[in-house]
Design a protein around this motif. Structure first.
Motif, PDB file in Angstrom:
ATOM      1  N   LEU A  13       0.808  -1.218   0.000  1.00 27.14           N
ATOM      2  CA  LEU A  13       0.000   0.000   0.000  1.00 27.14           C
ATOM      3  C   LEU A  13       0.845   1.274   0.000  1.00 27.14           C
ATOM      4  N   ARG A  14       2.125   1.132  -0.345  1.00 31.87           N
ATOM      5  CA  ARG A  14       2.967   2.316  -0.425  1.00 31.87           C
ATOM      6  C   ARG A  14       2.437   3.249  -1.521  1.00 31.87           C
ATOM      7  N   GLY A  15       2.273   4.501  -1.169  1.00 30.29           N
ATOM      8  CA  GLY A  15       1.764   5.488  -2.123  1.00 30.29           C
ATOM      9  C   GLY A  15       0.259   5.581  -2.170  1.00 30.29           C
ATOM     10  N   ILE A  16      -0.447   4.756  -1.373  1.00 32.71           N
ATOM     11  CA  ILE A  16      -1.910   4.804  -1.323  1.00 32.71           C
ATOM     12  C   ILE A  16      -2.321   5.345   0.039  1.00 32.71           C
ATOM     13  N   SER A  17      -2.786   6.563   0.074  1.00 31.13           N
ATOM     14  CA  SER A  17      -3.166   7.185   1.345  1.00 31.13           C
ATOM     15  C   SER A  17      -4.547   6.758   1.810  1.00 31.13           C
ATOM     16  N   ASP A  18      -5.369   6.247   0.888  1.00 31.67           N
ATOM     17  CA  ASP A  18      -6.757   5.895   1.215  1.00 31.67           C
ATOM     18  C   ASP A  18      -7.079   4.493   0.703  1.00 31.67           C
ATOM     19  N   PRO A  19      -6.516   3.447   1.358  1.00 28.98           N
ATOM     20  CA  PRO A  19      -6.762   2.082   0.879  1.00 28.98           C
ATOM     21  C   PRO A  19      -8.207   1.632   1.048  1.00 28.98           C
ATOM     22  N   MET A  20      -9.008   2.371   1.808  1.00 30.47           N
ATOM     23  CA  MET A  20     -10.426   2.049   1.980  1.00 30.47           C
ATOM     24  C   MET A  20     -11.295   2.663   0.887  1.00 30.47           C
ATOM     25  N   SER A  21     -10.688   3.423  -0.012  1.00 27.65           N
ATOM     26  CA  SER A  21     -11.449   4.042  -1.086  1.00 27.65           C
ATOM     27  C   SER A  21     -12.041   2.978  -2.005  1.00 27.65           C
ATOM     28  N   GLY A  22     -13.269   3.212  -2.440  1.00 29.14           N
ATOM     29  CA  GLY A  22     -13.890   2.323  -3.418  1.00 29.14           C
ATOM     30  C   GLY A  22     -13.968   2.959  -4.788  1.00 29.14           C
ATOM     31  N   PHE A  23     -13.203   4.035  -4.998  1.00 27.30           N
ATOM     32  CA  PHE A  23     -13.267   4.822  -6.229  1.00 27.30           C
ATOM     33  C   PHE A  23     -11.854   4.895  -6.792  1.00 27.30           C
ATOM     34  N   PHE A  24     -11.600   4.221  -7.921  1.00 24.36           N
ATOM     35  CA  PHE A  24     -10.252   4.184  -8.461  1.00 24.36           C
ATOM     36  C   PHE A  24     -10.294   3.733  -9.919  1.00 24.36           C
ATOM     37  N   ALA A  25      -9.193   3.974 -10.619  1.00 22.44           N
ATOM     38  CA  ALA A  25      -9.002   3.515 -11.996  1.00 22.44           C
ATOM     39  C   ALA A  25      -7.764   2.637 -12.031  1.00 22.44           C
ATOM     40  N   MET A  26      -7.805   1.580 -12.860  1.00 24.73           N
ATOM     41  CA  MET A  26      -6.701   0.642 -12.936  1.00 24.73           C
ATOM     42  C   MET A  26      -6.568   0.122 -14.355  1.00 24.73           C
ATOM     43  N   ARG A  27      -5.337  -0.032 -14.802  1.00 22.65           N
ATOM     44  CA  ARG A  27      -5.119  -0.605 -16.131  1.00 22.65           C
ATOM     45  C   ARG A  27      -5.554  -2.073 -16.123  1.00 22.65           C
ATOM     46  N   ARG A  28      -6.330  -2.470 -17.114  1.00 21.84           N
ATOM     47  CA  ARG A  28      -6.817  -3.849 -17.167  1.00 21.84           C
ATOM     48  C   ARG A  28      -5.668  -4.839 -17.271  1.00 21.84           C
ATOM     49  N   SER A  29      -4.556  -4.431 -17.859  1.00 21.42           N
ATOM     50  CA  SER A  29      -3.444  -5.353 -18.086  1.00 21.42           C
ATOM     51  C   SER A  29      -2.755  -5.783 -16.808  1.00 21.42           C
ATOM     52  N   VAL A  30      -2.927  -5.048 -15.703  1.00 23.93           N
ATOM     53  CA  VAL A  30      -2.242  -5.426 -14.458  1.00 23.93           C
ATOM     54  C   VAL A  30      -3.152  -6.210 -13.522  1.00 23.93           C
ATOM     55  N   VAL A  31      -4.391  -6.434 -13.929  1.00 24.24           N
ATOM     56  CA  VAL A  31      -5.345  -7.141 -13.063  1.00 24.24           C
ATOM     57  C   VAL A  31      -5.431  -8.601 -13.492  1.00 24.24           C
ATOM     58  N   THR A  32      -5.147  -9.498 -12.580  1.00 23.25           N
ATOM     59  CA  THR A  32      -5.349 -10.925 -12.800  1.00 23.25           C
ATOM     60  C   THR A  32      -6.584 -11.332 -12.008  1.00 23.25           C
TER      61      THR A  32
END
Length: 389
Positions: free
Chosen positions: A180-199
């Motif tokens: 969680l380094r660099g994530i100040s709000d790990p409880m957030s449910g609002f985010f964008a992510m590249r599909r290529s990094v999601v397994t």
């Protein structure tokens, strides 16, 4: 699991084996559970917020676990919108709202995935900004954060929920400092992510904190954040309950124990906690006049039951489907009691030859056989069955 996929504007390709990624495209995944009162306003705001499809092709996928008329409301509200809207209704809500997001991820064939809630506590106008920040910085994950400059948790109702949210944030960052380094709000449910990094196959969510699951299991490379003001719920009731809180704690334990060494440590801590019912039962039985050797056998069952319940809940939650619960109980109890074949002679030696008291001898014997019990439990109770081809 029984599912119905209703294409309301443009169909989503159901073939998940070889997704054809469209450059610069976005799938907006919105998990819903009885959110009928929010749908029309959410889609109205999204229509204003999303850019022209020629600049950012976007499709909206509602993954619905509702018991009300939310799917029908989505169908009606989506008719006049410029972007494709689809509903995936799940008859079985496996994994809760986090599981709904994973089902959506499996169907996404775009460059980016954006996850947000349906209750309008996540402002729709930030969707393009999240993706734009990822493109600009080259980030794999862009989190809408309440805890950086410009962000606010104003929409959290009451000091109690604020305190719970803050405590959960501190706890998760303390348990997963590297992921969680660099994530100040790990409880957030609002985010964008590249599909290529999601397994998607690696994800095993429990409850609604899906960002934590994605960050820990998928380990995105570069992370960026965008501030946002957490809004008041537009309509309906909050899904944050005491039960969800317990599921969140179980989820934390499952994530933290994913590595073999962590499971070994967790197994040991659970075993240590099992000393309490084991030794308490032994004390009661020996005080009642029972000889210490048969008392050991009877008292062991209290520790066996205690350990089984905690191991099932905290260490091997995602492996429980490999065998029926009765099979698991039987195997676990058999191993634990077979352990007595080694432990009882050890206790007898400690008591008769070394002059130890019964309780210290029992504790020492339990520690001695610990590693063997862990290896046997994982291999014979919770590993998948081997099948012949």
């Amino acid at each position: 699991m029984s599912e119905d996929l209703w294409p309301l504007r443009a169909p989503i390709d159901p073939d998940l084996t070889l997704p054809q990624v469209v450059t610069g495209s976005v799938t907006l995944i919105i998990p819903t559970f009885n959110e009928a009162g929010n749908i029309a306003e959410l889609l109205r705001r999204l229509a204003y917020a999303l850019p022209d499809p020629a600049h950012l092709p976007c499709e909206v996928l509602f993954v619905d676990d509702s018991t009300d008329d939310t799917p029908a409301v989505i169908e009606k509200a989506a008719a006049d919108h410029p972007f494709p809207v689809s509903v995936l209704h799940r008859e079985t809500a496996d994994g809760g709202l986090g599981g709904a997001v994973v089902e959506g991820v499996k169907r996404a064939d775009t460059d980016w995935i954006v996850v947000m809630d349906a209750d309008l506590q996540h402002p729709p106008h930030l969707v393009p900004e999240l993706v734009g920040e990822g493109v600009r910085t080259g980030a794999d994950l862009v989190v809408a954060s309440r805890y950086i400059s410009g962000g606010s948790r104003a929409g959290l109702a009451g000091s109690y929920r604020v305190a719970v949210s803050r405590a959960a944030t501190w706890l998760t960052k303390g348990l997963f400092p590297r992921a969680l380094r660099g994530i100040s709000d790990p409880m957030s449910g609002f985010f964008a992510m590249r599909r290529s990094v999601v397994t998607a196959e690696a994800l095993k969510p429990l409850g609604y904190k899906i960002l934590l699951e994605l960050a820990v299991r998928c380990r995105p490379g570069k992370v960026a954040e965008v501030p946002f003001v957490f809004q008041d719920r537009y309509a309906g009731e909050s899904k944050s309950t005491a039960r969800e809180g317990m599921r969140f704690l179980a989820h934390l334990a499952s994530l933290r124990s994913a590595a073999p060494l962590a499971r070994l440590i967790g197994f040991g801590l659970i075993g240590l906690s099992g000393f309490v019912p084991n030794l308490a039962a032994l004390w009661l039985l020996t005080r009642g006049g029972m000889h210490y050797l048969p008392a050991e056998i009877v008292a062991n069952q209290a520790g066996v039951l205690w350990n089984f319940l905690l191991i099932e809940t905290l260490l091997f939650r995602d492996r429980r489907r490999h065998r029926h619960w009765a099979d698991r109980v039987g195997r676990f109890a058999l191993l634990a009691n077979a352990d007595l074949l080694l432990r009882i002679p050890l206790i007898a030696v400690f008591v008769a030859e070394l002059g130890m008291e019964v309780l210290p001898a029992t504790a020492l014997a339990l520690v001695t056989t610990f590693v063997l019990r862990f290896a046997a439990t994982e291999a014979l109770v919770y590993l998948p069955r081997h099948t012949r081809s």
